[in-house]
Design an enzyme around this catalytic site. Structure first.
Site, PDB file in Angstrom:
ATOM      1  N   THR A  18      -0.920  -5.183   3.978  1.00  0.00           N
ATOM      2  CA  THR A  18      -0.185  -5.039   2.930  1.00  0.00           C
ATOM      3  C   THR A  18      -1.037  -5.137   1.558  1.00  0.00           C
ATOM      4  O   THR A  18      -0.259  -4.689   0.277  1.00  0.00           O
ATOM      5  CB  THR A  18       0.931  -5.869   3.007  1.00  0.00           C
ATOM      6  OG1 THR A  18       0.351  -7.244   3.172  1.00  0.00           O
ATOM      7  CG2 THR A  18       1.800  -5.739   4.162  1.00  0.00           C
ATOM      8  N   LYS A  19      -2.291  -5.675   1.697  1.00  0.00           N
ATOM      9  CA  LYS A  19      -2.736  -5.524   0.487  1.00  0.00           C
ATOM     10  C   LYS A  19      -3.604  -4.529   0.112  1.00  0.00           C
ATOM     11  O   LYS A  19      -3.906  -3.672   0.947  1.00  0.00           O
ATOM     12  CB  LYS A  19      -3.923  -6.910   0.560  1.00  0.00           C
ATOM     13  CG  LYS A  19      -3.248  -8.250   0.676  1.00  0.00           C
ATOM     14  CD  LYS A  19      -2.620  -8.814  -0.024  1.00  0.00           C
ATOM     15  CE  LYS A  19      -1.951 -10.181  -0.028  1.00  0.00           C
ATOM     16  NZ  LYS A  19      -1.134 -10.315   1.134  1.00  0.00           N
ATOM     17  N   PHE A  20      -4.005  -4.150  -1.332  1.00  0.00           N
ATOM     18  CA  PHE A  20      -4.456  -2.840  -1.630  1.00  0.00           C
ATOM     19  C   PHE A  20      -5.960  -2.618  -0.948  1.00  0.00           C
ATOM     20  O   PHE A  20      -6.087  -1.364  -0.791  1.00  0.00           O
ATOM     21  CB  PHE A  20      -4.410  -2.796  -3.053  1.00  0.00           C
ATOM     22  CG  PHE A  20      -5.703  -3.395  -3.794  1.00  0.00           C
ATOM     23  CD1 PHE A  20      -6.869  -2.557  -4.209  1.00  0.00           C
ATOM     24  CD2 PHE A  20      -6.031  -4.700  -3.925  1.00  0.00           C
ATOM     25  CE1 PHE A  20      -7.970  -2.904  -4.684  1.00  0.00           C
ATOM     26  CE2 PHE A  20      -7.155  -5.141  -4.555  1.00  0.00           C
ATOM     27  CZ  PHE A  20      -8.318  -4.338  -4.695  1.00  0.00           C
TER      28      PHE A  20
ATOM     29  N   HIS B 295      -5.092  -8.584   4.556  1.00  0.00           N
ATOM     30  CA  HIS B 295      -3.808  -8.022   5.155  1.00  0.00           C
ATOM     31  C   HIS B 295      -3.669  -6.505   5.167  1.00  0.00           C
ATOM     32  O   HIS B 295      -3.879  -6.028   3.976  1.00  0.00           O
ATOM     33  CB  HIS B 295      -2.795  -9.142   5.055  1.00  0.00           C
ATOM     34  CG  HIS B 295      -1.508  -8.778   6.181  1.00  0.00           C
ATOM     35  ND1 HIS B 295      -0.594  -7.686   5.818  1.00  0.00           N
ATOM     36  CD2 HIS B 295      -1.359  -8.990   7.417  1.00  0.00           C
ATOM     37  CE1 HIS B 295       0.375  -7.810   6.742  1.00  0.00           C
ATOM     38  NE2 HIS B 295      -0.240  -8.402   7.775  1.00  0.00           N
TER      39      HIS B 295
END
Length: 404
Positions: free
Chosen positions: A199-201, A197
């Site tokens: 929002t993941k790094f 997603h």
């Protein structure tokens, strides 16, 4: 630099940051490399349905993780649902409540009962002894969550699953690029699920993946993600549409080229936060194992109100007013969300560690959108708030009770 609480934005001062600093703001790789891949995609006129970019991403991810099979999907929630169905889980499945609600929903959506289990207060992951106590004749599996990228007690959970003939899978949404005992996360249990997603790094806009060393399971998952098609006009299994698009794969391939840089920034930020938050009473930064590979994508604090003089929620209010959009993770726990709150009204009695951590844990901004000066400023805000914790608590308590 703010020296007294009257300068805090919560009490009338100006915010420390002109724009909001969010937890999970996307990391972006080389824009030109991404756009080049998109142009190639348009030239091929192949936008989805297992295109060359998806195939390349799967191969590179499998090679990096050292797994036999990687199947990328449209998002991690669908990946969880497909993995659950492919493993044949039924009845009851043991999961932590201290996780993102998608972990529970992926079971409930398929009329499988998520049985919420308590966590180890130190690791924040499933407590194996508590897992043993939750097993019933209806239990078909265990879903562990590698929270914050820190692995579950894989060996203990594996022993429990094998001794009770249960399936074992892991929600590894936080743990891409992390290792356990020198082996990459992705190689444990029957299958593991990653989230990509935004929002993941590491992100593919929206996306996820199931990885497994079982060729048989991987073949079933590939059928299930594409309506059960085995070639043209030949449906041999019940399936759904879980395919990743080519443009998402292009983002993933571009992000992989910058992965080491993203991780290096996360480690730099973690070290700076460690320095800035050191010795603040009641504020504890979670530790990562420096002998393992870790993505360090979460800056997670536990706030001890008795020592800090203010609780986690009041500290979050202080930070939000300064445009530092700290998050309460994972509040209030899945067992306190619907429909689970109604199904299991007394679950909190079995989840004392979950209840405690849900009131204490918070996450701070990191990633490429945050620099060392930002972190220094955030550290000063937290230090100022804690040094005046009692006064801030008194003021906010009066405000909330309408006394001022």
């Amino acid at each position: 630099m703010k020296d007294c609480i009257e300068e805090l934005a919560l009490f009338g001062g100006s915010p420390s940051f002109p724009e909001k600093l969010h937890v999970g703001r996307p990391n972006l790789g080389d824009r030109e490399r991404f756009l080049a891949r998109v142009n190639e995609m348009f030239d091929r006129n192949w936008l989805t349905n297992n295109g060359p970019l998806v195939q390349e991403l799967e191969q590179k991810l499998a090679g990096m993780l050292g797994v036999r099979n990687c199947i990328v999907l449209c998002n991690a929630t669908v990946a969880l649902e497909i993995a659950v169905r492919a493993l044949g889980l039924t009845g009851e499945v043991i999961v932590p409540s201290f996780t993102f609600v998608a972990t529970a929903h992926s079971l409930q959506w398929q009329e499988i009962t998520p049985v919420f289990c308590d966590i180890d207060p130190d690791t924040h992951t499933l407590d194996p002894q508590a897992v043993r106590r939750m097993i019933t004749p209806r239990t078909s599996g265990i879903v562990g969550v590698h929270l914050w990228g820190r692995p579950c007690n894989v060996e203990a959970l594996t022993e429990i699953a094998e001794s009770h003939n249960l399936k074992l899978m892991f929600d590894a949404a936080h743990a891409f690029g992390c290792s356990h005992n020198g082996k990459m996360i992705g190689n444990f249990g029957n299958a593991e699920v990653f989230s990509f997603h935004a929002t993941k790094f590491f992100n593919t806009f929206e996306g996820g993946a199931i990885v497994t060393n079982s060729d048989e399971l991987a073949a079933k998952i590939r059928l299930m993600k594409n309506f059960g098609f085995a070639g043209y006009d030949n449906v041999i299994y019940v399936g759904t549409n879980g395919k990743m698009t080519e443009i998402c794969a292009a983002m993933g391939l571009t992000g992989l080229e910058s992965l080491d840089d993203f991780i290096a920034v996360n480690h730099r930020n973690y070290r700076r936060y460690s320095a800035e938050l050191a010795d603040i009473p009641g504020v504890s930064l979670i530790k990562y194992n420096d002998k393992e590979r870790c993505n360090c994508q979460y800056i997670v604090l536990e706030i001890d109100e008795g020592k800090a003089g203010l609780n986690r929620d009041y500290l979050v209010e202080v930070l939000h007013a300064e445009n530092v959009m700290a998050r309460r993770y994972f509040y209030p726990g899945c067992h306190r969300m619907e429909p689970y709150r109604s199904y299991f009204p007394h679950a909190e009695l079995l989840l004392p560690n979950t209840e405690r951590l849900a009131q204490r844990v918070m996450s701070l901004p990191t990633g490429t959108a945050v620099d060392e000066e930002d972190i220094k400023a955030i550290g000063r805000i937290i230090r100022l708030a804690v040094s005046h914790g009692g006064e801030i608590t008194g003021r906010l308590a009066k405000t909330k009770t309408g006394l001022i």
